[in-house]
Design a protein around this motif. Structure first.
Motif, PDB file in Angstrom:
ATOM      1  N   ASN A 165     -83.607   9.731 -54.752  1.00  0.00           N
ATOM      2  CA  ASN A 165     -84.217  10.444 -53.921  1.00  0.00           C
ATOM      3  C   ASN A 165     -84.109  10.109 -52.315  1.00  0.00           C
ATOM      4  OD1 ASN A 165     -85.344  11.701 -56.050  1.00  0.00           O
ATOM      5  ND2 ASN A 165     -87.084  10.368 -56.201  1.00  0.00           N
ATOM      6  N   VAL A 166     -82.796   9.234 -51.912  1.00  0.00           N
ATOM      7  CA  VAL A 166     -82.765   9.101 -50.493  1.00  0.00           C
ATOM      8  C   VAL A 166     -81.512  10.193 -50.063  1.00  0.00           C
ATOM      9  CG1 VAL A 166     -81.660   7.586 -48.892  1.00  0.00           C
ATOM     10  CG2 VAL A 166     -83.187   6.702 -50.587  1.00  0.00           C
ATOM     11  N   ARG A 167     -82.241  11.071 -48.761  1.00  0.00           N
ATOM     12  CA  ARG A 167     -81.525  11.899 -48.388  1.00  0.00           C
ATOM     13  C   ARG A 167     -81.184  11.834 -47.006  1.00  0.00           C
ATOM     14  NH1 ARG A 167     -85.018  14.194 -52.081  1.00  0.00           N
ATOM     15  NH2 ARG A 167     -84.020  15.653 -53.578  1.00  0.00           N
ATOM     16  N   LEU A 168     -80.120  12.252 -46.264  1.00  0.00           N
ATOM     17  CA  LEU A 168     -79.911  12.262 -44.661  1.00  0.00           C
ATOM     18  C   LEU A 168     -80.202  13.829 -44.101  1.00  0.00           C
ATOM     19  CD1 LEU A 168     -76.500  10.460 -45.490  1.00  0.00           C
ATOM     20  CD2 LEU A 168     -78.418   9.351 -45.086  1.00  0.00           C
ATOM     21  N   ASP A 169     -80.535  13.511 -42.874  1.00  0.00           N
ATOM     22  CA  ASP A 169     -80.622  14.640 -42.171  1.00  0.00           C
ATOM     23  C   ASP A 169     -79.492  14.400 -40.693  1.00  0.00           C
ATOM     24  OD1 ASP A 169     -81.719  14.116 -39.206  1.00  0.00           O
ATOM     25  OD2 ASP A 169     -83.872  14.667 -40.254  1.00  0.00           O
ATOM     26  N   THR A 170     -79.063  15.593 -40.609  1.00  0.00           N
ATOM     27  CA  THR A 170     -77.921  15.942 -39.458  1.00  0.00           C
ATOM     28  C   THR A 170     -78.407  15.449 -38.091  1.00  0.00           C
ATOM     29  OG1 THR A 170     -78.078  18.229 -39.295  1.00  0.00           O
ATOM     30  CG2 THR A 170     -76.733  17.391 -41.157  1.00  0.00           C
ATOM     31  N   THR A 171     -79.658  15.475 -37.929  1.00  0.00           N
ATOM     32  CA  THR A 171     -80.169  15.673 -36.389  1.00  0.00           C
ATOM     33  C   THR A 171     -79.551  14.814 -35.398  1.00  0.00           C
ATOM     34  OG1 THR A 171     -82.451  15.987 -37.641  1.00  0.00           O
ATOM     35  CG2 THR A 171     -82.225  15.309 -35.185  1.00  0.00           C
ATOM     36  N   MET A 172     -79.069  15.728 -34.457  1.00  0.00           N
ATOM     37  CA  MET A 172     -78.143  15.277 -33.330  1.00  0.00           C
ATOM     38  C   MET A 172     -76.902  14.394 -33.711  1.00  0.00           C
ATOM     39  SD  MET A 172     -80.898  14.151 -30.413  1.00  0.00           S
ATOM     40  CE  MET A 172     -79.529  14.236 -29.082  1.00  0.00           C
ATOM     41  N   SER A 173     -76.565  14.231 -35.081  1.00  0.00           N
ATOM     42  CA  SER A 173     -75.441  13.700 -35.541  1.00  0.00           C
ATOM     43  C   SER A 173     -74.145  14.448 -35.201  1.00  0.00           C
ATOM     44  CB  SER A 173     -75.372  13.406 -37.083  1.00  0.00           C
ATOM     45  OG  SER A 173     -76.629  12.591 -37.164  1.00  0.00           O
ATOM     46  N   PHE A 174     -73.086  13.826 -34.789  1.00  0.00           N
ATOM     47  CA  PHE A 174     -71.575  14.611 -34.842  1.00  0.00           C
ATOM     48  C   PHE A 174     -71.605  15.740 -33.640  1.00  0.00           C
ATOM     49  CE2 PHE A 174     -73.337  15.419 -39.444  1.00  0.00           C
ATOM     50  CZ  PHE A 174     -72.950  14.207 -39.678  1.00  0.00           C
ATOM     51  N   THR A 175     -72.808  15.683 -32.561  1.00  0.00           N
ATOM     52  CA  THR A 175     -72.588  16.319 -31.490  1.00  0.00           C
ATOM     53  C   THR A 175     -71.918  15.423 -30.371  1.00  0.00           C
ATOM     54  OG1 THR A 175     -74.599  15.274 -30.784  1.00  0.00           O
ATOM     55  CG2 THR A 175     -74.990  17.573 -31.879  1.00  0.00           C
ATOM     56  N   ASP A 176     -71.470  16.459 -29.338  1.00  0.00           N
ATOM     57  CA  ASP A 176     -70.781  15.740 -28.307  1.00  0.00           C
ATOM     58  C   ASP A 176     -71.626  14.481 -27.740  1.00  0.00           C
ATOM     59  OD1 ASP A 176     -68.634  17.419 -28.633  1.00  0.00           O
ATOM     60  OD2 ASP A 176     -69.087  18.781 -27.065  1.00  0.00           O
ATOM     61  N   PHE A 177     -72.944  14.864 -27.323  1.00  0.00           N
ATOM     62  CA  PHE A 177     -73.748  14.016 -26.906  1.00  0.00           C
ATOM     63  C   PHE A 177     -73.853  12.711 -27.548  1.00  0.00           C
ATOM     64  CE2 PHE A 177     -78.125  12.279 -25.938  1.00  0.00           C
ATOM     65  CZ  PHE A 177     -78.030  12.124 -24.615  1.00  0.00           C
ATOM     66  N   THR A 178     -74.099  12.770 -28.943  1.00  0.00           N
ATOM     67  CA  THR A 178     -74.204  11.415 -29.929  1.00  0.00           C
ATOM     68  C   THR A 178     -72.854  11.007 -30.142  1.00  0.00           C
ATOM     69  OG1 THR A 178     -76.061  12.423 -30.782  1.00  0.00           O
ATOM     70  CG2 THR A 178     -74.921  10.697 -31.794  1.00  0.00           C
ATOM     71  N   GLU A 179     -71.902  11.460 -30.065  1.00  0.00           N
ATOM     72  CA  GLU A 179     -70.601  10.883 -30.265  1.00  0.00           C
ATOM     73  C   GLU A 179     -70.140  10.011 -29.147  1.00  0.00           C
ATOM     74  OE1 GLU A 179     -67.922  12.063 -33.494  1.00  0.00           O
ATOM     75  OE2 GLU A 179     -70.209  11.265 -33.705  1.00  0.00           O
ATOM     76  N   GLN A 180     -70.782  10.122 -27.960  1.00  0.00           N
ATOM     77  CA  GLN A 180     -70.476   9.292 -26.798  1.00  0.00           C
ATOM     78  C   GLN A 180     -71.152   7.803 -27.052  1.00  0.00           C
ATOM     79  OE1 GLN A 180     -71.561  11.174 -23.262  1.00  0.00           O
ATOM     80  NE2 GLN A 180     -71.038  13.039 -23.993  1.00  0.00           N
ATOM     81  N   ILE A 181     -72.231   8.002 -27.863  1.00  0.00           N
ATOM     82  CA  ILE A 181     -72.670   6.649 -28.239  1.00  0.00           C
ATOM     83  C   ILE A 181     -71.964   5.767 -29.323  1.00  0.00           C
ATOM     84  CG2 ILE A 181     -74.780   5.323 -29.254  1.00  0.00           C
ATOM     85  CD1 ILE A 181     -76.205   7.900 -28.305  1.00  0.00           C
ATOM     86  N   GLY A 182     -71.380   6.834 -30.221  1.00  0.00           N
ATOM     87  CA  GLY A 182     -70.627   5.867 -31.341  1.00  0.00           C
ATOM     88  C   GLY A 182     -70.324   7.049 -32.425  1.00  0.00           C
ATOM     89  N   LEU A 183     -68.659   7.044 -32.691  1.00  0.00           N
ATOM     90  CA  LEU A 183     -68.265   8.255 -33.167  1.00  0.00           C
ATOM     91  C   LEU A 183     -68.326   8.239 -34.944  1.00  0.00           C
ATOM     92  CD1 LEU A 183     -64.614   8.378 -31.780  1.00  0.00           C
ATOM     93  CD2 LEU A 183     -66.532  10.037 -31.432  1.00  0.00           C
ATOM     94  N   PHE A 184     -68.742   8.985 -35.528  1.00  0.00           N
ATOM     95  CA  PHE A 184     -68.927   9.101 -36.952  1.00  0.00           C
ATOM     96  C   PHE A 184     -67.746   8.593 -37.612  1.00  0.00           C
ATOM     97  CE2 PHE A 184     -69.073  10.841 -41.287  1.00  0.00           C
ATOM     98  CZ  PHE A 184     -70.288  10.306 -41.856  1.00  0.00           C
ATOM     99  N   PRO A 185     -67.613   7.443 -38.240  1.00  0.00           N
ATOM    100  CA  PRO A 185     -66.477   7.138 -38.761  1.00  0.00           C
ATOM    101  C   PRO A 185     -65.582   8.117 -39.710  1.00  0.00           C
ATOM    102  CG  PRO A 185     -68.153   5.594 -38.970  1.00  0.00           C
ATOM    103  CD  PRO A 185     -68.818   6.781 -38.806  1.00  0.00           C
ATOM    104  N   THR A 186     -64.460   8.394 -39.278  1.00  0.00           N
ATOM    105  CA  THR A 186     -63.611   9.553 -40.096  1.00  0.00           C
ATOM    106  C   THR A 186     -63.638   8.955 -41.604  1.00  0.00           C
ATOM    107  OG1 THR A 186     -61.605   8.485 -39.265  1.00  0.00           O
ATOM    108  CG2 THR A 186     -62.617  10.122 -38.170  1.00  0.00           C
TER     109      THR A 186
END
Length: 305
Positions: free
Chosen positions: A218-239
């Motif tokens: 029952n644990v899920r994830l939401d995409t909020t702000m993830s993968f965006t240019d703004f957030t990827e400047q903080i840390g890239l989502f690991p490929t």
């Protein structure tokens, strides 16, 4: 990219869902709250530049009715009113406001919240009885541990009712005293069927929260702000996690953080698409998963003027 609030922007967002053959979007992470509270939230983002090392402009700063109309123009068929207290004595009042907001905005999932305080048991029970469909917990802003014993009766009731909780527990954009995966692991050790939606994919602890979603049904994830240019400047989502994220497509929900985002709404959708996980994954994330979780029936979106 079309200008925010423009008819061209609305057509652009709808073009995204129309290409996928979807009736619209479901956005599980949007913020509607009392004006005096939202004004303070906006003031925080206006001043956060020195902390983050860059500015955070609020793209959709507008009156409440215009923000609601904007989501409807995008074809958003379901959204939330993510409310959260930063101190004791706020949550019950916020819950009352959210009941009224949902009553006058049928597309809104009635939202509730809580804080570790003795009266939480009672007002969470009241919120559930009043029809809460989603809860919000903000570990960072509230500065509390999710395994505070005062929250035991809260988690017990939410677990029994199986009402999802969008929980900001990752350490982004700035770590808090109780953020990170360890407190959540302790909570899930006690309540293994607790329905949590980890906000922002757990930025920046992507690996840890992905593992929790893999381990707990029952644990899920939401995409909020993830993968965006703004957030990827903080840390890239690991490929190297993309394959596992693709396999978890049935447990990922689209969220935007509207109206508090520092870029156009369409960019959040494009950021999900450019992961390259395929149209079926996008259909599930942008509509199907939330429709099933919250029992939202497809319907024709509001016609553009």
């Amino acid at each position: 990219m079309p200008q925010p609030f423009s008819p061209e922007e609305a057509r652009s967002v709808r073009a995204f869902t129309e290409r996928l053959g979807l009736p619209g979007l479901i956005d599980v992470h949007t913020h509607f709250m009392p004006k005096q509270v939202l004004d303070k939230v906006w003031a925080y983002f206006d001043s956060v530049g020195p902390i983050l090392g860059r500015e955070w402009p609020i793209t959709y700063r507008a009156q409440e009715d215009e923000r609601v109309a904007t989501l409807r123009s995008f074809g958003v068929l379901g959204y939330s009113s993510m409310i959260y207290p930063h101190k004791p004595g706020m949550a019950q009042w916020l819950n009352g406001w959210a009941i009224d907001f949902a009553a006058s905005h049928p597309d809104c999932l009635q939202t509730a919240t809580f804080y570790p305080e003795p009266q939480a048991r009672e007002y969470v029970a009241d919120a559930i009885a009043a029809g809460a469909r989603i809860f919000k917990s903000h570990i960072q802003v509230g500065d509390y541990s999710p395994d505070d014993p005062l929250l035991d009766p809260v988690w017990e009731q939410i677990d029994a009712a199986q009402i999802p909780v969008v929980i900001h527990c990752g350490s982004g954009p700035a770590p808090g005293a109780h953020t990170g995966p360890e407190p959540i692991r302790r909570v899930l050790g006690q309540f293994p069927t607790l329905p949590l939606i980890v906000a922002h994919m757990g930025i920046p602890e992507y690996v840890d929260f992905l593992e929790l979603a893999e381990r707990y049904d029952n644990v899920r994830l939401d995409t909020t702000m993830s993968f965006t240019d703004f957030t990827e400047q903080i840390g890239l989502f690991p490929t190297e996690l993309l394959g596992r994220l693709g396999d978890l497509g049935h447990k990922v929900l689209f969220g935007s953080d509207f109206p508090n985002i520092p870029y156009p709404y369409r960019h959040a959708l494009d950021a999900c698409e450019r992961l390259g996980l395929g149209d079926d994954w996008l259909r599930a994330v942008c509509f199907g998963n939330a429709a099933e979780l919250f029992g939202i029936e497809p319907k024709a979106p509001t016609a553009l003027a």
